[in-house]
Design a protein around this motif. Structure first.
Motif, PDB file in Angstrom:
ATOM      1  N   ASP A 152       0.830  -1.202   0.000  1.00  0.00           N
ATOM      2  CA  ASP A 152       0.000   0.000   0.000  1.00  0.00           C
ATOM      3  C   ASP A 152       0.867   1.255   0.000  1.00  0.00           C
ATOM      4  OD1 ASP A 152       0.923  -0.050   2.616  1.00  0.00           O
ATOM      5  OD2 ASP A 152      -1.044   0.270   3.540  1.00  0.00           O
ATOM      6  N   ARG A 153       2.189   1.076  -0.073  1.00  0.00           N
ATOM      7  CA  ARG A 153       3.072   2.226  -0.151  1.00  0.00           C
ATOM      8  C   ARG A 153       4.123   2.027  -1.242  1.00  0.00           C
ATOM      9  NH1 ARG A 153       6.430   2.871   5.348  1.00  0.00           N
ATOM     10  NH2 ARG A 153       4.399   2.449   6.281  1.00  0.00           N
ATOM     11  N   CYS A 154       4.734   3.115  -1.638  1.00  0.00           N
ATOM     12  CA  CYS A 154       5.725   3.110  -2.709  1.00  0.00           C
ATOM     13  C   CYS A 154       6.782   4.163  -2.430  1.00  0.00           C
ATOM     14  CB  CYS A 154       5.034   3.398  -4.051  1.00  0.00           C
ATOM     15  SG  CYS A 154       6.149   3.859  -5.396  1.00  0.00           S
ATOM     16  N   LEU A 155       8.030   3.749  -2.430  1.00  0.00           N
ATOM     17  CA  LEU A 155       9.147   4.677  -2.484  1.00  0.00           C
ATOM     18  C   LEU A 155       9.887   4.405  -3.786  1.00  0.00           C
ATOM     19  CD1 LEU A 155      10.519   4.695   1.183  1.00  0.00           C
ATOM     20  CD2 LEU A 155       9.029   6.368   0.079  1.00  0.00           C
ATOM     21  N   ALA A 156      10.707   5.350  -4.212  1.00  0.00           N
ATOM     22  CA  ALA A 156      11.363   5.193  -5.511  1.00  0.00           C
ATOM     23  C   ALA A 156      12.847   5.512  -5.410  1.00  0.00           C
ATOM     24  CB  ALA A 156      10.691   6.100  -6.540  1.00  0.00           C
ATOM     25  N   VAL A 157      13.563   5.110  -6.448  1.00  0.00           N
ATOM     26  CA  VAL A 157      14.986   5.398  -6.578  1.00  0.00           C
ATOM     27  C   VAL A 157      15.200   5.908  -7.996  1.00  0.00           C
ATOM     28  CG1 VAL A 157      17.276   4.322  -6.742  1.00  0.00           C
ATOM     29  CG2 VAL A 157      15.734   3.705  -4.864  1.00  0.00           C
ATOM     30  N   ASP A 158      15.958   7.012  -8.143  1.00  0.00           N
ATOM     31  CA  ASP A 158      16.187   7.532  -9.489  1.00  0.00           C
ATOM     32  C   ASP A 158      17.326   6.772 -10.172  1.00  0.00           C
ATOM     33  OD1 ASP A 158      18.677   8.618  -8.703  1.00  0.00           O
ATOM     34  OD2 ASP A 158      17.837  10.598  -8.306  1.00  0.00           O
ATOM     35  N   GLY A 159      17.636   7.141 -11.400  1.00  0.00           N
ATOM     36  CA  GLY A 159      18.617   6.401 -12.173  1.00  0.00           C
ATOM     37  C   GLY A 159      20.015   6.431 -11.607  1.00  0.00           C
ATOM     38  N   ASP A 160      20.300   7.375 -10.696  1.00  0.00           N
ATOM     39  CA  ASP A 160      21.597   7.454 -10.041  1.00  0.00           C
ATOM     40  C   ASP A 160      21.624   6.700  -8.711  1.00  0.00           C
ATOM     41  OD1 ASP A 160      22.695   9.136 -12.045  1.00  0.00           O
ATOM     42  OD2 ASP A 160      21.688  10.862 -11.137  1.00  0.00           O
ATOM     43  N   GLY A 161      20.504   6.053  -8.380  1.00  0.00           N
ATOM     44  CA  GLY A 161      20.435   5.312  -7.126  1.00  0.00           C
ATOM     45  C   GLY A 161      20.061   6.144  -5.926  1.00  0.00           C
ATOM     46  N   GLU A 162      19.566   7.361  -6.136  1.00  0.00           N
ATOM     47  CA  GLU A 162      19.181   8.234  -5.031  1.00  0.00           C
ATOM     48  C   GLU A 162      17.709   8.039  -4.678  1.00  0.00           C
ATOM     49  OE1 GLU A 162      21.284  10.149  -3.279  1.00  0.00           O
ATOM     50  OE2 GLU A 162      22.867   9.281  -4.544  1.00  0.00           O
ATOM     51  N   GLU A 163      17.413   8.060  -3.377  1.00  0.00           N
ATOM     52  CA  GLU A 163      16.044   7.837  -2.909  1.00  0.00           C
ATOM     53  C   GLU A 163      15.122   8.985  -3.284  1.00  0.00           C
ATOM     54  OE1 GLU A 163      13.497   7.569   1.270  1.00  0.00           O
ATOM     55  OE2 GLU A 163      15.678   7.306   1.316  1.00  0.00           O
ATOM     56  N   ILE A 164      13.900   8.631  -3.688  1.00  0.00           N
ATOM     57  CA  ILE A 164      12.821   9.590  -3.931  1.00  0.00           C
ATOM     58  C   ILE A 164      11.711   9.231  -2.949  1.00  0.00           C
ATOM     59  CG2 ILE A 164      11.202  10.513  -5.614  1.00  0.00           C
ATOM     60  CD1 ILE A 164      14.138  11.024  -6.336  1.00  0.00           C
ATOM     61  N   ASP A 165      11.465  10.096  -1.973  1.00  0.00           N
ATOM     62  CA  ASP A 165      10.512   9.734  -0.921  1.00  0.00           C
ATOM     63  C   ASP A 165       9.085  10.119  -1.298  1.00  0.00           C
ATOM     64  OD1 ASP A 165      10.186  12.459  -0.413  1.00  0.00           O
ATOM     65  OD2 ASP A 165      11.291  12.435   1.479  1.00  0.00           O
ATOM     66  N   GLY A 166       8.176   9.878  -0.357  1.00  0.00           N
ATOM     67  CA  GLY A 166       6.762  10.113  -0.638  1.00  0.00           C
ATOM     68  C   GLY A 166       6.431  11.558  -0.924  1.00  0.00           C
ATOM     69  N   HIS A 195      -8.990   6.746  -8.398  1.00  0.00           N
ATOM     70  CA  HIS A 195      -8.688   5.384  -8.827  1.00  0.00           C
ATOM     71  C   HIS A 195      -8.480   4.390  -7.687  1.00  0.00           C
ATOM     72  CE1 HIS A 195      -8.328   7.335 -12.633  1.00  0.00           C
ATOM     73  NE2 HIS A 195      -7.182   7.910 -12.357  1.00  0.00           N
ATOM     74  N   ALA A 196      -8.443   4.857  -6.442  1.00  0.00           N
ATOM     75  CA  ALA A 196      -8.187   3.967  -5.311  1.00  0.00           C
ATOM     76  C   ALA A 196      -8.790   4.560  -4.046  1.00  0.00           C
ATOM     77  CB  ALA A 196      -6.689   3.752  -5.117  1.00  0.00           C
ATOM     78  N   THR A 197      -9.189   3.697  -3.121  1.00  0.00           N
ATOM     79  CA  THR A 197      -9.763   4.146  -1.863  1.00  0.00           C
ATOM     80  C   THR A 197      -8.756   4.093  -0.727  1.00  0.00           C
ATOM     81  OG1 THR A 197     -10.554   1.909  -1.374  1.00  0.00           O
ATOM     82  CG2 THR A 197     -12.071   3.393  -2.521  1.00  0.00           C
ATOM     83  N   THR A 198      -7.537   3.664  -1.027  1.00  0.00           N
ATOM     84  CA  THR A 198      -6.485   3.573  -0.028  1.00  0.00           C
ATOM     85  C   THR A 198      -5.157   3.791  -0.730  1.00  0.00           C
ATOM     86  OG1 THR A 198      -5.564   2.183   1.743  1.00  0.00           O
ATOM     87  CG2 THR A 198      -6.215   1.074  -0.289  1.00  0.00           C
ATOM     88  N   GLY A 199      -4.075   3.877   0.034  1.00  0.00           N
ATOM     89  CA  GLY A 199      -2.767   3.958  -0.598  1.00  0.00           C
ATOM     90  C   GLY A 199      -2.527   2.743  -1.472  1.00  0.00           C
ATOM     91  N   ASP A 200      -1.999   2.952  -2.674  1.00  0.00           N
ATOM     92  CA  ASP A 200      -1.764   1.851  -3.607  1.00  0.00           C
ATOM     93  C   ASP A 200      -0.357   2.002  -4.178  1.00  0.00           C
ATOM     94  OD1 ASP A 200      -1.659   0.045  -5.757  1.00  0.00           O
ATOM     95  OD2 ASP A 200      -3.814   0.212  -6.117  1.00  0.00           O
ATOM     96  N   GLY A 201       0.565   1.188  -3.670  1.00  0.00           N
ATOM     97  CA  GLY A 201       1.955   1.294  -4.074  1.00  0.00           C
ATOM     98  C   GLY A 201       2.201   0.975  -5.529  1.00  0.00           C
ATOM     99  N   THR A 202       1.498  -0.014  -6.060  1.00  0.00           N
ATOM    100  CA  THR A 202       1.694  -0.369  -7.466  1.00  0.00           C
ATOM    101  C   THR A 202       1.169   0.734  -8.376  1.00  0.00           C
ATOM    102  OG1 THR A 202       1.502  -2.716  -6.907  1.00  0.00           O
ATOM    103  CG2 THR A 202       1.285  -2.127  -9.218  1.00  0.00           C
ATOM    104  N   LEU A 203      -0.022   1.249  -8.072  1.00  0.00           N
ATOM    105  CA  LEU A 203      -0.589   2.340  -8.856  1.00  0.00           C
ATOM    106  C   LEU A 203       0.319   3.564  -8.799  1.00  0.00           C
ATOM    107  CD1 LEU A 203      -2.892   3.671 -10.461  1.00  0.00           C
ATOM    108  CD2 LEU A 203      -3.972   4.220  -8.260  1.00  0.00           C
ATOM    109  N   THR A 204       0.822   3.884  -7.617  1.00  0.00           N
ATOM    110  CA  THR A 204       1.701   5.040  -7.471  1.00  0.00           C
ATOM    111  C   THR A 204       2.959   4.877  -8.314  1.00  0.00           C
ATOM    112  OG1 THR A 204       0.914   5.419  -5.213  1.00  0.00           O
ATOM    113  CG2 THR A 204       3.014   6.418  -5.823  1.00  0.00           C
ATOM    114  N   GLY A 205       3.566   3.698  -8.245  1.00  0.00           N
ATOM    115  CA  GLY A 205       4.762   3.438  -9.033  1.00  0.00           C
ATOM    116  C   GLY A 205       4.512   3.525 -10.524  1.00  0.00           C
TER     117      GLY A 205
END
Length: 452
Positions: free
Chosen positions: A250-264, A341-351
């Motif tokens: 239900d959550r999603c964090l990301a990493v950019d192409g340089d390996g740096e964290e992208i938070d919520g 599109h969602a009634t709760t946090g959706d990590g896959t949708l966010t990604g």
């Protein structure tokens, strides 16, 4: 009896705090309470039940299914699927109850029970309180009203749930992901099969890690709480970005192409601009929490977007969104809600939506996320203290006031009790990281001495 429900359902060590008896009793109580509330409106009720891959989910699922069926509820078992998939299917199938068995980002020994009402929405506090009351009445001797014969619930497997949920995700994307290489860290959790399938169907080249759940390895050194493996994999594979989920996705964090964290916060900033460009950001407003980075607020003000802040917890974000008609909200931890599109946090949708923005603009994720500059923010978890006194301790209040005077207008302090774990969270934000660390360390020591 202390309140069983926390900010995200009932959670604890499986087979110790969260037993089969408790799961069964809560399920029966939920069926009775929702029936009394008129939710079933005279028709035979149906429930959707899903779980993450934890070993304990197997016996807890059996207990929940038994409880619901014994209360006259027909049960559709959807198996291992993310929390947002259970919420979506509850609404899409017109079910009266949704139940998800998961402890989200917690370690494997824990598990939890989350209930959804009709439409896939989390239960209101008053309904949770009523469920606890009815459960306790039964536990202390008051008998249930039990159907017999044809009145008992029937149980079946809804194997179509996987494809129906993936099709929903693909159907709401604004554009395809062709040409992108994406690394997915599934935390050995509930999205281990769903998320790679959705990204692949959307056109991305997919590399997966943490996608071999065995019931015991969920969140073990991987996923959104442990980004090191994802950061290394993105760089190794020359990927455009990486996406990390937690155990129930239900959550999603990301990493950019340089390996740096992208938070919520950064994800929200990117999506807010994309949705406004598409005319989908209602009232030009995004909802965050009191934990939102000050840099996020500054960026949104600069872009002409209002930030509404709530208490910590995606349920409070959602309440604000529903009450005011906002379309986008979320937390720094990666719970992002796209309410259309969602009634709760959706990590896959966010990604997927984040990747779609990269594909549509041709810009790197680092460039897109650069719309905001994160101010240094230090978070210290202080365990084994009386978290209920965090707002009433004079010693702690004095320490916070002193810290706020030291930080002045360039920083802030936030202390709060965890809604799901026995600890107090100390957050300090400052223009200088060393100052933030020093202040957070001092406050953590005061929390230990004052509340220990």
């Amino acid at each position: 009896m202390g309140r069983l429900f926390g900010t995200d359902g009932v959670r604890g060590v499986a087979n110790a705090d969260l037993t089969a008896e408790l799961a069964l009793g809560l399920s029966v109580a939920a069926a009775h309470v929702l029936a009394e509330a008129g939710t079933f409106e005279g028709h035979r009720p149906t429930a959707v039940v899903g779980r993450d891959p934890r070993a304990s989910g197997e016996f807890l699922e059996a207990a929940v299914v038994a409880g619901l069926a014994s209360a006259g509820v027909d049960v559709l078992r959807v198996g291992v699927l993310p929390t947002p998939a259970v919420a979506y299917l509850t609404g899409a199938l017109g079910a009266d109850i949704g139940v998800m068995l998961s402890a989200s980002h917690n370690a494997m020994p824990d598990n939890g029970v989350k209930f959804f009402a009709r439409g896939g929405h989390k239960l209101a506090d008053e309904l949770e309180d009523r469920i606890e009351t009815v459960y306790e009445q039964h536990r202390t001797g008051e008998p249930w009203a039990r159907p017999t014969g044809a009145g008992v619930g029937r149980v079946s497997d809804y194997v179509e749930g996987f494809d129906r949920y993936v099709a929903h995700l693909i159907g709401v994307l604004p554009n395809r992901l062709d040409g992108l290489k994406v690394v997915l860290d599934e935390a050995h959790g509930a999205a281990a099969h769903v998320s790679p399938e959705a990204f692949a169907r959307a056109g991305a080249e997919v590399v997966t890690i943490g996608a071999e759940p065995d019931g015991l390895n969920i969140n073990d050194g991987c996923g959104s709480t442990h980004l090191a493996l994802l950061r290394a994999a993105v760089v190794e594979h020359g990927a455009d970005l990486g996406i990390a989920h937690d155990g129930d996705a239900d959550r999603c964090l990301a990493v950019d192409g340089d390996g740096e964290e992208i938070d919520g916060d950064q994800i929200l900033a990117v999506l807010a601009l994309a949705m406004r460009e598409a005319g989908q950001l209602r009232k030009d407003t995004v909802v965050g929490t009191v934990m939102s980075n000050l840099g996020f607020k500054i960026a949104m003000e600069r872009e002409g977007i209002q930030l509404v802040q709530t208490a910590v917890g995606d349920r409070y974000v959602l309440e604000s969104m529903k009450a005011e008609g906002y379309a986008l909200g979320g937390e720094q931890s990666g719970h992002v809600i796209v309410l259309d599109h969602a009634t709760t946090g959706d990590g896959t949708l966010t990604g997927l939506m984040l990747a779609a923005r990269v594909a549509a603009t041709g810009r790197t994720l680092a460039d897109l996320a650069g719309v905001m500059q994160r101010l240094p923010q230090v978070l210290v978890n202080v365990p084994d203290v009386d978290k209920s006194r965090v707002g009433t301790s004079p010693e702690l209040a004095a320490a916070v006031a002193e810290a706020e005077r030291e930080l002045g207008a360039t920083g802030r302090v936030l202390l709060r009790q965890s809604g799901t774990e026995p600890l107090v969270r100390v957050m300090v934000e400052a223009a200088d990281i060393e100052q933030a660390r020093a202040v957070a360390g001092r406050l953590a020591d005061v929390v230990k001495s004052a509340l220990g």
